[in-house]
Design a protein around this motif. Structure first.
Motif, PDB file in Angstrom:
ATOM      1  N   GLN A 187      17.835 -16.204  32.302  1.00 40.42           N
ATOM      2  CA  GLN A 187      18.629 -17.284  31.717  1.00 40.42           C
ATOM      3  C   GLN A 187      18.615 -17.292  30.191  1.00 40.42           C
ATOM      4  OE1 GLN A 187      20.649 -19.344  33.580  1.00 40.42           O
ATOM      5  NE2 GLN A 187      20.051 -17.956  35.217  1.00 40.42           N
ATOM      6  N   LYS A 188      18.323 -16.147  29.604  1.00 38.18           N
ATOM      7  CA  LYS A 188      18.375 -16.052  28.137  1.00 38.18           C
ATOM      8  C   LYS A 188      19.634 -15.311  27.712  1.00 38.18           C
ATOM      9  CE  LYS A 188      14.690 -15.464  25.623  1.00 38.18           C
ATOM     10  NZ  LYS A 188      14.780 -16.670  24.747  1.00 38.18           N
ATOM     11  N   GLU A 189      20.264 -15.818  26.678  1.00 30.56           N
ATOM     12  CA  GLU A 189      21.461 -15.201  26.111  1.00 30.56           C
ATOM     13  C   GLU A 189      21.113 -14.639  24.735  1.00 30.56           C
ATOM     14  OE1 GLU A 189      26.063 -16.481  24.964  1.00 30.56           O
ATOM     15  OE2 GLU A 189      24.632 -17.978  25.672  1.00 30.56           O
TER      16      GLU A 189
ATOM     17  N   GLN B  43      18.012 -19.920  25.201  1.00 26.70           N
ATOM     18  CA  GLN B  43      17.404 -20.077  26.522  1.00 26.70           C
ATOM     19  C   GLN B  43      18.139 -21.202  27.249  1.00 26.70           C
ATOM     20  OE1 GLN B  43      14.999 -18.017  27.666  1.00 26.70           O
ATOM     21  NE2 GLN B  43      15.250 -18.978  29.667  1.00 26.70           N
ATOM     22  N   ASN B  44      18.930 -20.843  28.253  1.00 28.11           N
ATOM     23  CA  ASN B  44      19.793 -21.822  28.917  1.00 28.11           C
ATOM     24  C   ASN B  44      19.055 -22.699  29.924  1.00 28.11           C
ATOM     25  OD1 ASN B  44      22.487 -21.206  27.753  1.00 28.11           O
ATOM     26  ND2 ASN B  44      22.065 -19.170  28.579  1.00 28.11           N
ATOM     27  N   ASN B  45      17.972 -22.199  30.522  1.00 32.60           N
ATOM     28  CA  ASN B  45      17.132 -22.988  31.431  1.00 32.60           C
ATOM     29  C   ASN B  45      15.687 -22.859  30.979  1.00 32.60           C
ATOM     30  OD1 ASN B  45      19.202 -23.871  33.163  1.00 32.60           O
ATOM     31  ND2 ASN B  45      19.146 -21.933  34.307  1.00 32.60           N
TER      32      ASN B  45
END
Length: 358
Positions: free
Chosen positions: A7-9, A350-352
């Motif tokens: 969940q990392k961009e 970090q999206n989550n």
């Protein structure tokens, strides 16, 4: 970019550095200035530019005038017209310019690089060259001679990419020398206001003296003058030396004048050794009917650029232009120029929430 973390961009940005210092040379003043100025501004930087004082109009003030008339905001492009002795190293040492782009001699480039290194500044250095021109046994000799005449005497040899050493297979050597001398002896010289003139004046008297001294040293070292040039003012007509060995001063120097050196070789292993036996590594040319052989040989030559079935003077706006060894650091042209005049920045999102080990 992909991430190893769930969940990392990952995002990569190229940010302007701020101020770029540009120092350009005399021999192609408009082009060699603009190839740094334009990409630097395009990537969001401002520029302080110091052209060579000998060509300060075509390499400096005309550029300032064009940008002014085009509506570039004041302060984005800044011009300094001065002798380098008046400002010394302050242009490089000053804390504001974050990148120094320099085109010129290797000696000055090393000096700039050492100062920039002490101040942790990025540099783009396009320096001198000693460029081999290889004629293999299977080459089309007429095409090779045509290329050699152009690649040696363009701009009186005042080009960093100019042919420095012609390395010709011994089986073709005598014929190549004869044809080359015949062609070169007919090159018109004099005032370049006459459009038929090929060989015009050198940049200054100091360079004329350098060429004259190298001619005398070549004779003392045993090179054979197969075409004896003349010196009238700053106009030096072509000198051609045969029976040159690769360790002679005339073969190891960046001449920046109309002196041609022709060296025989016996096999491919020997010619690669000759080609790489120099402090420089800018450009090269190879003539052969076997394209694959030429490509493989080009990969073996220690240079930033090499050209199969062409001479060494080539430059295109969308390719990486530059050298290795004492020919410099960095690349101009295309996306490579954009990389030179920016800082790379990684930003991750970090999206989550992550699960940390502690």
């Amino acid at each position: 970019l992909p991430s190893q973390t769930k969940q990392k961009e990952n995002l990569v940005y190229r940010d302007p550095v701020g101020v770029v210092g540009v120092i350009s040379s005399f021999n192609f003043p408009l082009h060699l200035s603009m190839r740094s100025i334009v990409p630097a501004i395009a990537m969001g930087n401002t520029v302080v530019h110091k052209p060579d004082l000998q060509t300060a109009i075509s390499g400096g003030t005309i550029i300032a005038k064009m940008f002014e008339e085009a509506g570039l905001p004041a302060g984005v492009f800044n011009l300094i017209v001065t002798d380098i002795k008046e400002i010394g190293d302050s242009f490089i040492e000053h804390p504001i310019p974050k990148i120094i782009s320099f085109t010129g001699s290797t000696g000055v480039g090393k000096h700039i690089g050492s100062i920039a290194g002490q101040n942790l500044k990025k540099v783009a250095l396009e320096l001198g060259g000693n460029n081999p021109f290889i004629v293999l046994e299977d080459a089309n000799i007429e095409e090779a001679v045509n290329a050699a005449v152009f690649g040696k005497f363009l701009h009186q040899g005042q080009v960093c990419m100019i042919i420095s050493r012609m390395l010709v297979h011994r089986s073709l050597y005598k014929e190549f020398v004869g044809r080359f001398v015949e062609r070169v002896s007919k090159l018109p010289f004099g005032n370049p206001e006459d459009p038929s003139v090929i060989i015009g004046p050198l940049i200054n008297e100091k360079q004329v003296h350098k060429v004259r001294d190298l001619v005398q040293i070549a004779k003392q070292e045993g090179a054979t003058p197969v075409l004896e040039g003349t010196i009238e003012g700053n106009v030096v007509t072509p000198f051609v030396f045969a029976d040159v060995s690769n360790d002679m001063k005339i073969a190891q120097s960046e001449i920046f004048g109309p002196i041609a050196t022709i060296i025989p070789f016996d096999n491919e292993e020997e010619v690669i050794k000759f080609a790489n036996d120099t402090a420089y590594g800018l450009s090269a040319g190879i003539f052969t009917k076997d394209i694959e052989k030429g490509r493989k040989m080009a990969r073996q030559i220690e240079s930033g650029m090499a050209h199969v079935n062409d001479q060494s003077v080539n430059d295109e706006s969308m390719v990486p232009f530059g050298g290795i060894k004492s020919s410099g650091l960095g690349r101009y042209g295309g996306r490579w120029a954009l990389e030179e005049f920016t800082n790379t920045k990684w930003i991750s999102i970090q999206n989550n929430p992550r699960n940390y080990p502690f």
